[in-house]
Design an enzyme around this catalytic site. Structure first.
Site, PDB file in Angstrom:
ATOM      1  CG  HIS A 138      48.663  48.551  14.248  1.00 43.65           C
ATOM      2  ND1 HIS A 138      47.459  49.197  14.127  1.00 43.65           N
ATOM      3  CD2 HIS A 138      49.589  49.540  14.306  1.00 43.65           C
ATOM      4  CE1 HIS A 138      47.644  50.504  14.127  1.00 43.65           C
ATOM      5  NE2 HIS A 138      48.944  50.731  14.252  1.00 43.65           N
ATOM      6  CG  HIS A 140      54.110  51.825  15.141  1.00 41.34           C
ATOM      7  ND1 HIS A 140      53.973  53.070  14.563  1.00 41.34           N
ATOM      8  CD2 HIS A 140      52.847  51.411  15.446  1.00 41.34           C
ATOM      9  CE1 HIS A 140      52.685  53.398  14.517  1.00 41.34           C
ATOM     10  NE2 HIS A 140      51.983  52.397  15.060  1.00 41.34           N
ATOM     11  CE  LYS A 221      48.224  52.946   9.240  1.00 39.34           C
ATOM     12  NZ  LYS A 221      49.162  52.908  10.371  1.00 39.34           N
ATOM     13  CG  HIS A 223      49.174  57.109  10.087  1.00 44.10           C
ATOM     14  ND1 HIS A 223      49.064  58.328  10.729  1.00 44.10           N
ATOM     15  CD2 HIS A 223      49.261  56.179  11.077  1.00 44.10           C
ATOM     16  CE1 HIS A 223      49.090  58.137  12.037  1.00 44.10           C
ATOM     17  NE2 HIS A 223      49.203  56.844  12.276  1.00 44.10           N
ATOM     18  CG  HIS A 276      43.800  52.221  15.710  1.00 44.64           C
ATOM     19  ND1 HIS A 276      43.340  53.132  14.799  1.00 44.64           N
ATOM     20  CD2 HIS A 276      45.154  52.351  15.699  1.00 44.64           C
ATOM     21  CE1 HIS A 276      44.348  53.782  14.270  1.00 44.64           C
ATOM     22  NE2 HIS A 276      45.461  53.322  14.798  1.00 44.64           N
ATOM     23  CG  HIS A 324      49.749  60.345  16.995  1.00 43.17           C
ATOM     24  ND1 HIS A 324      49.884  59.775  15.757  1.00 43.17           N
ATOM     25  CD2 HIS A 324      49.082  59.439  17.751  1.00 43.17           C
ATOM     26  CE1 HIS A 324      49.305  58.590  15.750  1.00 43.17           C
ATOM     27  NE2 HIS A 324      48.821  58.362  16.950  1.00 43.17           N
TER      28      HIS A 324
END
Length: 571
Positions: A138, A140, A221, A223, A276, A324
């Site tokens: 995981h 980024h 992914k 998301h 998560h 975010h």
């Protein structure tokens, strides 16, 4: 005539043997040696007056053409892996592990599996622990310096997405579209670790997804920041099934397009990697955690909520807001962040990891998680759970092997299986790339002594280059020759989809690294997760957020003190 020595004398010369236990760092965990491959009295050791000399443990007549002659031997190591805690020599040839056993000279020694010759180098691991390089699934890809930080913690493989410090990369592990995927594959040529990139999984037109797989993405992914709708998820899974790649899901926190049950209905019985799974990192509030009960869900945790401490809840609100792209002046944005941070589900997360209900641990690097703390936090959780829940079944005083095997699988073999790379990495086994981490037991889980990457030392604690000995201060992590010149590409792998591999993506982009296809993903189930395959009934009280396993409430106390912390970071 035989020679007798005390156990302490033997341990000081050759390291621990069968029945001996090693404490892992300053935790309460003890690894006990289950088997020793050495022939007592014929141990191969290097140094002045030691046995690895010409005509003794080093064979004087063999050449490298002999398949059993090693390029590198890691001698007398305690190997901790998902399936073993053993003492052995490790033979490495052409960058791959070819044997685990007893090294030496078969002309004069018994039961030799690995031949030491004039072409063999030695890493002395007497009294040291060896583990497989860790795998963080995981990531980024926001900052290329993450690779070095992770490497110095014992992580040798990164899987995730990103293109640098874009808002999309900060929030979502996505490398969107063929152009970005190709640029990141080219950028990976300069990274000292293995990598694989995930594309963007939001599209109703399958061509928009397929072109990313063809470009080299190892999966997609889905998301919520791009829209984790049941429709998007179903389309992504359709493509994944066709091309044998993984889907990673960050589910819909706000339940805008449906609830957890709607997501699972869209998934049907298809396998995916649930990111998560506790939910603080994102996903259906408050009951995403229930997805870990499904046999087709491969659940992981990210490290910011591990282990549960008295600071965990307080630090998370700001992390969510920044990661975010939320606005503190907007009440709805504050509510969004608040909905994800639930101390009850966070308190249950450690227990679910300890029960083997959650199968993996990863970082969520620079997007709420810390890229250099996957391994440390894994062992802190193991320590806390032994402290609160006692030994696992089969463990006893000075033997926590079952718990140790469960936890090491969470960042080695299980991530490798999940993303279709277990043929290449994820464990200390013959045939796999020699991505190996060497630890002094005192520093286990915190600071490796050195990292072998693809058979060559890649990073190591070393002293001043002008010092008269290699331990002259300042002792710190330094790049080794595995990170220079052509070694940077010849010791690491880039993982791509099978279709990209077969269509020659390495030639199209002139990639110099070892390019390997992911495989055997779509038929996976949770039963394939080593030591972490439990699927009990899970429930979450919608009012109190309390978590129940088979009807029994589970929780843990917030830690106020942890091992592997300040005493290791004074300097």
């Amino acid at each position: 005539m035989s020679f007798k020595m005390t156990q302490n004398q033997y341990t000081s010369l050759y390291g621990p043997t069968v029945g001996d236990s090693i404490r892992l760092g300053d935790t309460n965990l003890f690894a006990q040696i289950e088997k020793d491959y050495a022939v007592y009295g014929e141990e191969a050791t290097f140094g002045g007056g030691k046995s690895i000399r010409d005509g003794m443990a080093q064979n004087p007549r063999v050449t490298r053409d002999d398949v059993n002659v090693a390029d590198l031997v890691i001698s007398n190591a305690v190997i901790i892996d998902y399936d073993k805690v053993v003492k052995a020599d490790i033979g490495i040839k052409n960058g791959y592990i070819f044997a685990i056993g007893n090294a030496g000279n078969p002309d004069i020694m018994d039961n030799v599996d690995i031949i030491i010759g004039s072409t063999t180098d030695i890493i002395a691991a007497e009294g040291k622990i060896v583990t497989a390089g860790g795998i963080d699934t995981h990531v980024h890809f926001i900052n290329p310096e993450q690779a070095e930080v992770a490497l110095e913690s014992g992580i040798t493989t990164h899987i995730g997405g990103g293109t640098g410090a874009s808002e999309g990369s900060k929030a979502t592990t996505v490398t969107p579209g063929p152009w970005h995927i190709h640029r990141m594959l080219e950028a990976a040529e300069g990274l000292p670790i293995n990598v694989g990139f995930t594309g963007k999984g939001q599209a109703t037109n399958p061509t928009a997804l397929i072109e990313q797989i063809n470009a080299g993405a190892i999966g997609l992914k889905v998301h919520e920041d791009w829209g984790a709708t049941p429709s998007a998820l179903s389309h992504a899974l359709d493509v994944a099934d066709e091309f044998d790649v993984q889907i990673a899901l960050h589910a819909d926190t706000l339940n805008e397009a449906g609830f957890m049950e709607d997501t699972m209905a869209a998934v049907k019985d298809r396998v995916l990697h649930m990111y998560h799974t506790e939910g603080a990192g994102g996903g259906h509030a408050p009951d995403l955690i229930k997805s870990a009960a499904f046999s087709n869900i491969l659940p992981s945790s990210t490290n910011p909520t591990l282990p549960y401490t008295h600071n965990t809840v307080d630090e998370h609100l700001d992390m969510v807001m920044i990661t975010h792209h939320l606005n503190a002046a907007i009440p709805e944005d504050i509510a969004f962040a608040d909905s994800r941070i639930r101390k009850e589900t966070i308190a249950a997360e450690d227990v679910l990891q300890d029960m083997g209900v959650f199968s993996m641990i990863s970082s969520d690097s620079q997007a709420m998680g810390r890229v250099g703390e996957v391994i440390t936090r894994t062992w802190q959780v193991a320590h806390r759970m032994k402290e609160q829940r006692g030994p696992l079944d089969g463990d006893f005083e000075h033997n926590d092997n079952n718990r140790i095997k469960r936890y090491i699988a969470k960042y080695t073999i299980n991530p490798a299986i999940t993303h279709g790379i277990s043929e290449y990495v994820g464990s200390i086994e013959p045939g796999k790339l020699a991505d190996i981490v060497l630890w002094d037991p005192i520093f286990f889980g915190v600071k490796p002594e050195l990292v072998v990457k693809g058979g060559l030392i890649n990073s190591a604690v070393n002293g001043d280059a002008n010092g008269s000995i290699p331990t002259s201060e300042p002792m710190k992590y330094r790049k080794m020759y595995g990170q220079y010149g052509g070694n940077l590409t010849s010791t690491s792998m880039t993982f791509v989809s099978k279709t990209a591999y077969e269509n020659g993506i390495n030639r199209a982009l002139n990639l110099k690294r070892m390019v390997r296809p992911v495989k055997n993903i779509r038929q996976l189930s949770k039963a394939d997760m080593k030591n972490n395959s439990a699927t009990p009934k899970l429930d979450v009280d919608p009012q109190t957020y309390e978590v129940y396993v088979d009807g029994e409430k589970i929780t843990s106390n917030a830690a106020t003190e942890l091992p592997l912390t300040q005493r290791y970071f004074l300097f």
